[in-house]
Scaffold this motif. Structure first.
Motif: not given
Length: 158
Positions: A75-77, A79-80, A154, A157
């Motif tokens: 999920q984090e990847l 999002g990035q 990412g 970020d």
């Protein structure tokens, strides 16, 4: 004295053996030779890496998702990657495979990458490079199971 008949049989036998060796050698180098299962898997791994690189560069999020195992950690990847696509109009990414380590279902692919991220044609692109490990899983279907180290994903970020 040697019997001329046995000499001719020996010559004929030698010629036959030479012919067998030559024909078997031709068979060995034949383009019709079956590719081993390991080599086919290796080719699928290389293709998966190229598909991920290309999908990221072309900003095709659906294609990237199809390459990923359905893991919560992604999920984090994801999002990035989405933020990168929202931020940069163009992404250029080169990936070089330095090493592939296969251990049963788990595949560790050491990559070296360099990329350029550009918000608009008027702006100077942001460039970066790094090394990381893309962890894949599978034998027939090769799917991304994780990323480690410096990653091109990412960029927004950082």
């Amino acid at each position: 004295m040697h019997d001329p008949m046995s000499r001719s049989r020996l010559s004929l036998l030698s010629l036959f053996l030479l012919l067998v060796v030559v024909l078997s050698g031709c068979q060995f180098f034949s383009s019709d030779k079956k590719v081993s299962a390991d080599h086919e898997r290796f080719e699928r791994i290389v293709q998966a890496v190229e598909t991920l690189r290309s999908a990221y560069e072309q900003q095709k999020f659906d294609a990237i998702q199809k390459l990923m195992l359905p893991l919560q950690g992604f999920q984090e990847l994801e999002g990035q990657i989405r933020r990168d696509f929202d931020t940069y109009a163009t992404i250029s990414l080169n990936v070089t495979i330095e090493r592939i380590h296969i251990q049963k279902e788990r595949i560790m692919v050491n990559v070296r990458w360099e990329g350029a991220w550009q918000r608009s044609p008027e702006e100077t692109p942001v460039t970066d490079q790094g090394h990381g490990v893309w962890v894949w899983n599978g034998t027939k279907d090769i799917l991304l199971a994780g990323v480690e180290g410096a990653m091109p994903f990412g960029k927004t970020d950082r």
